[in-house]
Design a protein around this motif. Structure first.
Motif, short mmCIF file in Angstrom:
data_model
loop_
_atom_site.label_atom_id
_atom_site.label_comp_id
_atom_site.label_asym_id
_atom_site.label_seq_id
_atom_site.Cartn_x
_atom_site.Cartn_y
_atom_site.Cartn_z
N TYR A 302 82.52 25.71 54.21
CA TYR A 302 82.37 26.82 52.96
C TYR A 302 82.77 27.97 53.76
CZ TYR A 302 80.25 30.23 50.30
OH TYR A 302 79.81 31.58 49.49
N LEU A 325 77.72 17.44 46.14
CA LEU A 325 77.82 18.82 45.96
C LEU A 325 79.32 19.11 46.53
CD1 LEU A 325 76.58 21.73 45.35
CD2 LEU A 325 75.88 21.42 47.94
N ARG A 460 80.37 33.40 43.53
CA ARG A 460 79.46 32.40 43.58
C ARG A 460 79.77 31.33 42.89
NH1 ARG A 460 79.53 37.73 43.52
NH2 ARG A 460 79.88 37.55 41.35
N ILE A 461 79.37 30.20 43.85
CA ILE A 461 79.51 28.70 43.39
C ILE A 461 78.23 27.80 43.59
CG2 ILE A 461 81.87 28.60 43.95
CD1 ILE A 461 81.28 27.57 46.70
N GLN B 15 76.85 38.81 35.95
CA GLN B 15 76.22 37.71 35.15
C GLN B 15 74.82 38.04 34.65
OE1 GLN B 15 77.28 34.21 35.30
NE2 GLN B 15 79.09 35.63 35.62
N ARG B 57 68.21 30.59 41.38
CA ARG B 57 69.06 31.27 40.57
C ARG B 57 69.87 32.64 41.06
NH1 ARG B 57 70.86 28.95 35.46
NH2 ARG B 57 70.11 26.89 35.55
N TYR B 60 73.49 34.23 41.95
CA TYR B 60 74.56 34.52 41.00
C TYR B 60 74.31 36.05 40.47
CZ TYR B 60 75.06 29.34 40.17
OH TYR B 60 75.13 28.00 40.12
N LEU B 62 74.07 38.61 42.43
CA LEU B 62 74.52 39.49 43.52
C LEU B 62 75.96 39.38 43.85
CD1 LEU B 62 71.51 38.42 45.76
CD2 LEU B 62 71.84 40.77 45.08
N GLY B 66 77.93 33.95 47.46
CA GLY B 66 76.71 32.83 47.25
C GLY B 66 77.08 31.72 47.04
N MET B 67 76.02 30.79 47.24
CA MET B 67 76.10 29.30 46.71
C MET B 67 74.66 28.89 46.31
SD MET B 67 76.71 26.05 49.18
CE MET B 67 78.11 26.29 50.07
N HIS B 68 74.59 28.36 45.12
CA HIS B 68 73.52 27.79 44.45
C HIS B 68 73.72 26.44 45.00
CE1 HIS B 68 71.70 26.32 40.57
NE2 HIS B 68 70.62 26.53 41.58
N SER B 69 73.02 25.77 45.74
CA SER B 69 73.17 24.21 46.47
C SER B 69 72.35 23.34 45.64
CB SER B 69 73.18 24.26 47.83
OG SER B 69 72.21 24.44 48.47
N ILE B 70 71.81 22.41 46.64
CA ILE B 70 71.07 21.35 45.99
C ILE B 70 69.42 21.37 46.72
CG2 ILE B 70 72.89 19.71 45.30
CD1 ILE B 70 72.46 18.43 48.00
#
Lengths: 609, 333
Positions: A302, A325, A460-461, B15, B57, B60, B62, B66-70
């Motif tokens: 990333y 992912l 954002r991802i 968002q 969450r 999203y 900011l 960013g990453m919203h992972s697992i």
């Protein structure tokens, strides 16, 4: 001096002993000295999962097989011509693999009642007739070694430890191997332990002299160098070739190499090797578990590094969610699976090809990844570069399926010129207005590799389904259907070379089609079959997802396609489902590579069905 | 990089924020958006990595990377990023389920390594996103959807856990106390290695009122034991004194001010911070807030990158041809 010298075209030697006897080291050194003489060679280490099983027992036997020749060879050989057995357990565990008339060199000091009983010999094979069909050299290896070292201030136990060097010296005399490289190796290895160095050098020399002077060994052998293309060569194992390939890919792409890994047999040597090369900017991160290992690799990707994780089958099972992912984030990621016997802990030190379907499908949802498989130890170098090409061009996780056989096995490798290596330069997304993180390249369907630190493209991802183009969270049914199909189309569209078919007469009816590490035994079988006048075609898949574009046509061109695999038919299942071709599986799952003879026989049955 | 100072608006993404009305996450988000301009770091150099759960969450909303992972794995991804990109400022956003249950292993190992991450642990003592099961910080006996007869689990104390994992910076604050949250974020940013901030966060839907004692105007002044380095630790009514190897809460009137424990966040002995962390083991009557521990220890990423520059300094950068031709080689003409 004065003893006759016989020329041979090839020899298969197996060194076998207790796990503490140093058989792997002995084999490695004999291999290096053989390589430097210009013979072609192939090796097969075979060792127990236990670090030190009880001394002198069958589970504790460790062996190293080496096949070398004056011509090009494909495998470590089916049946040893020479067995060096350091104790009764080593003899018992290996004798069934020998051909009749083979030579056995054994340490007669170890054939005591106690040791014989330990492995279930009721009579001493040195005294009964069980070894009558072999040429046996009973050498008092232990006592000869101890006697030779009597002037050194070593305990008997310490002196005995050098007996592997006595054996190596004896074999080096028998096969005219040069001694300088091994002597230098010992000097470097024991530089800080002068007594041990002296003991090893002396034992090595004494073994050599023993061959030359004793009447027990009447002849020695020579094997002329093989005709190989000109160039500089080295001997290389699959794990080392893979590590070098990754370093080369890092240099050729200008990307920092980041390996996140958790120790696991038989993949750990990739971590060990790469951790030596920090001056290439390589970061190796030994994580707390398999998940953290791949998580850190994905985090590094990333950030614009070359994220790689190395593991074996059980580790892949743990990494599944993170691979998903990677599929969703559409970032480059390389997963090296050095396959071993499964399921569960299975056979940690033995080889198998049974992770293919796990690599293809072992995740939730429609989760396509690229899958490639090197065919030989040296091919691991090129396939590492290919893994990087595919991952960075298409922004997709790539599985590289090696296995214990080629990972630990070795062969001579013509070292490529650095200038001949592919250019793997990549472009990151640049600063821009209205950046769209999921706007795809129409040719590759790859999304931009948009790394933190680039002004104006903050975005954002995440693992939640993305809206096409914008990458925002989307629960829209039509968008999900589109994205699922697009991710699949991206992987299906990866450019891979066409499958080469070797069919010299052009009119064979039967094709032998393998993948991954079975290349050696299949190629050797094909040579033998053709030598016997059989018509047979051979092709080998190194790209499995996607398959080469011409694979369907190739399959149609042969009335019968035999697919040897060290699993219960996983490639066969893929071929049948994609091409509706009723291929003939030939399957063995013993934790060992196929022998040439097995494939010859299986093919003969199909040819003369 | 812009020369003009950034504002809260610059850090607010387009968002729509989708937490339940009244969720404690709103105030944390708003405080973070106001705080980020203070850092003086350009937006593109800031990354928020989260796991799974309501709090995750956060990224999203900011306008940074960013990453919203697992679930549970944010510290692993953030570690890989921070180690390979020491130029970035990396935050981890996580909850009590994400970081202490499914991701417990990663949290403790990240803290012991001291990776340069600022970890914000939103502790609401409940599973919110899966709609109301008990979490590893829920009190024993809690009635939830998955524990109709009361939970049997002994809860984790996140502060004690972090200290046991060799954390170099551990703090606690409260979602609704904007000023204190801001101060705690500043202290965390000033710290070089891993910083763990536990934020008491109210879930109005599944665990409403869990932190009333420390949030209600009528009770909070008495319940909150303020930890300020160099100052006596006390609330409006109580203070802390040494009792053997441990600490005891006493009424302020019962001792003289000079008997109170003076807070030393830099105390090299973690036993002191651990003793402070145990004061909440019987409930929220006396809750220390502020920085429990802030000690200096080399950051992991800087050590990793130093090792590399040192070897390059000694031996020069790697040469591929030399590597490939190293060891025993031979030439065929």
């Amino acid at each position: 001096m004065g003893k006759p010298v016989i020329s041979l075209d090839q020899v298969v030697i197996r060194f076998a002993g207790d796990s503490g006897d140093g058989m792997q080291l002995t084999g490695d050194r004999f291999t290096m000295d053989t390589a430097s003489l210009g013979n072609d060679l192939s090796t097969l280490p075979n060792y127990p999962a236990e670090i030190r099983a009880p001394q002198g027992t069958l589970p504790g036997v460790s062996s190293f097989q080496l096949h070398f020749a004056d011509h090009l060879i494909q495998t470590p050989g089916d049946a040893p011509d020479i067995l060096v057995a350091m104790n009764p357990a080593a003899l018992k565990a290996n004798i069934r693999d020998l051909r009749r008339g083979a030579t056995i060199i054994l340490d007669s000091d170890e054939f005591t009642t106690r040791n014989l009983t330990k492995v279930g010999y009721t009579t001493n094979p040195l005294e009964d007739d069980s070894l009558d069909s072999y040429k046996v050299h009973a050498v008092a290896l232990t006592s000869l070694t101890v006697a030779a070292l009597s002037n050194l201030s070593l305990s008997r136990k310490e002196a005995e430890r050098s007996k592997n060097m006595f054996a190596l010296g004896l074999l080096s005399w028998m096969y005219h191997r040069p001694v300088e490289a091994t002597e230098n190796f010992l000097r470097a290895k024991f530089a800080k332990k002068p007594e041990i160095l002296a003991a090893n050098l002396l034992a090595y020399k004494t073994g050599w002299n023993y061959g030359e002077t004793t009447e027990d060994f009447a002849v020695s052998y020579e094997i002329a160098p093989a005709k190989m293309p000109p160039g500089r060569y080295r001997n290389v194992s699959g794990n080392v070739a893979l590590a070098y390939g990754l370093v080369a890919a890092s240099q050729q792409s200008g990307l920092k190499l980041f390996l996140g890994s958790y120790p696991i047999t038989p993949a750990s040597d990739i971590l060990h090797e790469l951790s030596k090369h920090k001056k290439f900017g390589v970061i190796t991160f030994q994580a707390e578990d398999e998940i953290a290992a791949i998580g850190s690799a994905l985090g590094a990707s990333y950030g614009g590094s070359l994220g790689v994780t190395s593991t074996s089958g059980p580790g892949v099972a743990l990494k599944g969610e993170m691979i998903g992912l990677g599929v969703m984030l559409e970032l480059p990621l390389i997963i090296i699976d050095v396959q071993r016997g499964g399921p569960s802990t299975g056979l940690p030190t033995k080889t198998e090809q049974a992770d293919l379907l796990q690599a293809m499908f072992g995740r939730n949802g429609e989760s396509p990844v690229a899958v490639i498989a090197p065919s030989t130890p040296k091919d691991c170098f090129e396939m590492a570069l290919e893994a990087v090409r595919i991952a960075t061009t298409y922004r997709v996780p790539v599985f590289l399926l090696s296995d214990g056989y080629i990972a630990n096995g070795s062969e001579p490798w013509r070292i490529p010129e650095v200038s001949s290596l592919p250019d793997l330069t990549v472009e990151f997304a640049k600063s821009q207005e209205d950046f769209q993180p999921y706007l795809r390249d129409p040719k590759t369907l790859a999304r931009p590799w948009a790394i933190p630190g680039t002004e104006g493209i903050e975005h954002r991802i995440g693992g939640v389904e993305k809206a096409d183009v914008t990458g925002e969270i989307s629960y829209d049914p039509a968008n999900h259907d589109y994205m699922v199909r697009t991710r699949a189309a991206k992987v299906a569209g990866i450019k891979v070379p066409d499958l080469l078919v070797d069919d010299p007469t052009g009119d064979a009816d039967v094709l032998l089609l393998g993948w991954g590490s079975t290349y050696g035994p299949i190629a050797a079988a094909v040579e033998q079959l053709r030598g016997n006048g059989e018509k047979i075609a051979q092709a080998h898949l190194r790209y499995i997802n996607p398959f080469p574009k011409n694979l369907g046509t190739v399959l149609e061109s042969y009335s019968k396609v035999i697919v040897p695999e060290m699993n219960l038919g996983q490639l066969a299942m893929l071929l049948r489902s994609q091409f509706l071709k009723d291929v003939i599986g030939y399957n063995m799952v013993r934790g060992l590579p196929f022998t040439t003879a097995e494939i010859v026989q299986a093919t003969m049955e199909v040819l003369h069905d | 990089m812009t020369d003009v100072a950034l504002t809260k608006k610059d850090f607010t993404s387009d968002q729509e924020v989708r937490w339940c009305p009244g969720c404690g996450d709103y105030s944390i988000l708003s405080t973070m958006q106001s705080y980020l301009p203070e850092l003086g770091i350009p937006r593109e150099k800031i990354v928020f990595i989260s796991g799974i759960g309501c709090s995750s969450r956060f990224p999203y909303y900011l306008n940074t990377f960013g990453m919203h992972s697992i679930h549970g794995r944010a510290p692993t991804i953030a570690s890989g990023l921070a180690i390979s990109r020491p130029d970035l400022t990396v935050f981890v956003i996580t909850g009590d389920g994400d970081s202490l249950s499914i991701g417990g292993n990663h949290l403790i190992h990240t803290l012991r390594r001291n990776v340069e991450l600022k970890i914000l642990l939103f502790n609401n003592q409940i599973y919110g996103l899966t709609k109301g099961q008990y979490s590893p910080t829920s009190e024993q006996g809690k009635i939830t959807k998955s524990t109709p007869l009361g939970s049997l689990d002994t809860p984790f104390n996140p502060i004690s856990l972090a200290l046991g994992a060799e954390a170099s910076f551990v703090a606690r604050t409260i979602d609704s106390d904007r000023k204190h949250l801001l101060e705690t974020l500043r202290a965390a940013s000033a710290h070089k290695g891993s910083a763990l901030i536990e934020i008491y966060q109210n879930c109005p839907i599944f665990n409403d009122g869990a932190f009333d004692l420390v949030k209600d105007n009528e009770t909070k002044e008495a319940a909150l034991l303020q930890m300020v380095h160099g100052q006596p630790i006390k609330s409006s009514t109580h203070g802390l004194v040494h009792k053997g190897a441990s600490l005891e809460v006493v009424e302020l009137g019962s001792v003289v001010e000079s008997d109170l424990v003076v807070h030393d966040a830099h105390n090299p002995d973690p036993a002191y911070a651990f003793a402070l962390s145990r004061l909440t083991s019987t409930g929220h009557n006396h809750v220390p807030v502020g920085v429990f521990r802030d000690v200096s220890r080399p950051g992991y990423s800087s050590m990793v990158n130093n090792q590399i520059s040192e070897i390059i300094g000694k031996q020069g950068p790697g040469d591929l041809n030399s590597l490939l031709t190293s060891g025993d080689t031979w030439v065929v003409d």
